[in-house]
Scaffold this active site. Structure first.
Site, short mmCIF file in Angstrom:
data_model
loop_
_atom_site.label_atom_id
_atom_site.label_comp_id
_atom_site.label_asym_id
_atom_site.label_seq_id
_atom_site.Cartn_x
_atom_site.Cartn_y
_atom_site.Cartn_z
N HIS A 188 -2.71 137.94 56.82
CA HIS A 188 -4.10 137.30 56.05
C HIS A 188 -4.30 137.94 54.31
O HIS A 188 -4.39 137.56 53.70
CB HIS A 188 -5.40 137.37 56.67
CG HIS A 188 -5.51 136.44 57.66
ND1 HIS A 188 -6.09 137.15 58.83
CD2 HIS A 188 -5.87 135.56 57.92
CE1 HIS A 188 -6.14 135.70 59.60
NE2 HIS A 188 -6.03 135.11 59.42
N GLU A 430 10.63 117.50 74.24
CA GLU A 430 10.93 118.87 73.40
C GLU A 430 12.19 119.17 74.57
O GLU A 430 12.66 120.49 74.40
CB GLU A 430 9.64 120.03 73.85
CG GLU A 430 9.31 119.84 74.69
CD GLU A 430 7.72 121.24 74.64
OE1 GLU A 430 8.37 122.26 73.23
OE2 GLU A 430 6.75 121.35 75.27
N CYS A 501 6.02 117.57 65.68
CA CYS A 501 5.63 118.50 64.85
C CYS A 501 6.41 120.32 65.21
O CYS A 501 6.02 121.38 64.84
CB CYS A 501 4.09 119.61 66.07
SG CYS A 501 4.84 119.65 67.96
#
Length: 539
Positions: A188, A430, A501
């Site tokens: 962060h 996948e 993705c």
């Protein structure tokens, strides 16, 4: 001149004096106590004070860096009421009869280390958040809050590391750049540096010594280079690069708020991949048109027990609300392989990537699966949700998963609980098996999304976690591209959309191929959205 090489985590150029961060430190002594209930009460009071501080910090930061960015401090506040966080601290106070300060530091350090030892990079980087919250509580207990100062003049600020709380409170006009001995690329702290437009480099180790304090320096946050005592020629080079970066930044901003269109007007959905509520801030800042992959398994990692329905419901609801009607594709838990949670009690396996993982766990533990599906459906009333099953290899598996979905819908209807009955249900492609029978799977799915990371390792029989095999791992292998093309054709023949993705979605050398193949949506890391939109606009 000395040149130090670190890892750039926030782009930008800075020239200025190197100054080491001055902190008001506090020491923690291991003191024996006699009144255990009173010490526990003192600890709980400190937790309440910390929560109040974080609430105020969240309000202040919402004005300074935006409401979405301030979400982290709401999460930090929630951590204070999480039994996994505070119960070990109380346990040390009660069992060892030692002071609360020491108990918090000990238990906090142990929990942070648990995160740091995880295989998943995202979870590793949550260790800094645990330390940040624990340090706040210790500081309150000891009466010496961590005051930080960057001085009165603009400087390049150095430290061992920077906590998220420190980073957002720096005066941007006084901090030209951040450089640290440690740190993580997707922490962060790094995200806040990028948000605030502060160039930042991490990972210098001991080469960033305190003896360099006061020396002029030049920072390149893109390349991770720190030049100590640069000469006139180097300074001029950095200044020119700064001007070019500013021009590029302004050019990139032209694509913010625009649809993702090719020159001929073909529309591509450009979504973002996230792993938590706090990641939504990056998706919004990156101007993503939706969430193409919400990795729900992160709700299950870094804890001692399964997340309950209410906890999951609140998380999904919050993400959907923040995305304000934009689609959020929630992948059901992909536990197993490189994402292990001990409390699942999964058996030891020779090759976990080929073992019990993802949808296989869900189908063999239907009650666990139903808890997650109930939470998603309940949250679906608050936004545009979609459900995606990982690791589907056969039509039979998909039908079994859809049957459980139907059971959940029926139960919610009987109970009179509101939900969106038209939530799209898709699958990830996948494995080669899924790609080869994608014509059959398309009849039972509302959409496809190709997970290129797993598709690559299963097609090439190369463990993506094994660095020794990197020279053999051709991510552009013709077999992979053919499977993508086959899946795309079968999806469109069945009238359903298909996206990507996996990490190949952000590979600009393949963007033209994806568009020509007919890919409808690309879901990438938030920072890749605008650069990719710019590329697509020129195709």
């Amino acid at each position: 001149m000395i040149t130090l090489q670190g890892k750039g985590v926030s782009d930008g150029i800075a020239l200025g004096k190197l100054t080491f961060l001055e902190r008001t430190h506090f020491s923690v002594e291991k003191r024996t106590i006699t009144d255990v209930p009173a010490e526990v009460e003192r600890f709980n009071a400190a937790r309440e004070t910390a929560a109040a501080q974080l609430e105020e910090l969240s309000r202040t930061m919402a004005e300074k860096i935006g409401k979405e960015n301030a979400l982290l401090f709401d999460i930090h506040s929630m951590m204070l009421s999480d039994p996994d966080f505070f119960e070990p601290m109380i346990g040390i106070i009660e069992n060892q009869k030692i002071c609360a300060e020491y108990a918090v530091m000990e238990a906090g350090s142990a929990l942070a280390q648990d995160f740091a030892d995880m295989d998943d990079d995202y979870m590793k980087e949550r260790a800094a958040d645990v330390r940040d919250v624990a340090n706040r509580v210790v500081a309150i207990l000891s009466g010496t809050w961590m005051d930080v100062s960057a001085g009165s003049d603009p400087v390049i600020l150095a430290a061992d590391d920077f906590s998220p709380s420190e980073t957002v409170q720096f005066d941007r006009s006084k901090v030209l750049a951040l450089v640290s001995r440690a740190g993580a690329a997707n922490s962060h702290t790094a995200i806040f540096a990028r948000t605030m437009g502060i160039p930042a480099i991490i990972g210098f180790g001991s080469s960033l010594s305190a003896g360099l304090a006061g020396v002029n320096a030049a920072v390149d946050g893109g390349t991770g280079v720190l030049c100590i005592d640069p000469g006139p020629a180097v300074i001029e080079e950095f200044q020119k690069k700064h001007e070019l970066l500013e021009e590029e930044k302004q050019a990139m901003e032209k694509y913010r708020g625009r649809e993702t269109l090719t020159k001929s007007g073909k529309k591509i959905q450009l979504f973002a991949n996230i792993g938590s509520v706090t990641d939504v801030e990056a998706a919004i800042l990156g101007d993503a048109e939706g969430i193409g992959l919400f990795r729900s398994e992160f709700l299950y990692l870094g804890r001692e027990d399964y997340p309950g329905e209410e906890e999951q419901y609140e998380t999904y609801k919050r993400v959907l609300e923040l995305m304000k009607g934009k689609q959020v594709i929630i992948r059901t838990m992909d536990i197993g392989a490189d994402k292990q949670a001990a409390y699942f009690g999964l058996p030891g396996e020779e090759n976990p990537a080929l073992g019990m993982r993802a949808i296989r766990i869900c189908l063999t533990r239907p009650e666990l699966f139903k808890t997650q599906l109930r939470a998603i459906y309940r949250a679906s009333s608050f936004g545009n949700a979609a459900i995606m099953f990982p690791m589907i290899c056969s039509v039979a598996e998909l039908l079994r998963a859809k049957a459980i979905l139907k059971e959940v819908r029926n139960e919610l209807q009987v109970q009179g609980i509101a939900f969106n009955e038209k939530v799209p249900v898709g699958i990830m492609i996948e494995t080669p098996a899924a790609a080869i029978i994608s014509d059959l799977l398309a009849k039972e799915a509302d959409f496809f999304s190709i997970g290129t990371n797993d598709l690559t390792q299963y097609t090439l029989a190369i463990d993506r976690q094994n660095d020794l095999l990197s020279e053999f791992c051709d991510i552009h292998h013709e077999a992979i591209l053919r499977l993508i093309k086959l899946s795309c054709d079968n999806a469109h023949n069945a009238g359903i959309p298909i996206g990507i993705c996996g990490s190949l979605g952000a590979d600009k050398t393949l963007t033209q191929f994806f568009i020509e193949t007919g890919i409808d949506e690309l879901s990438v890391e938030p920072s890749c959205v605008l650069p990719l939109r710019k590329v697509i606009a020129k195709l």
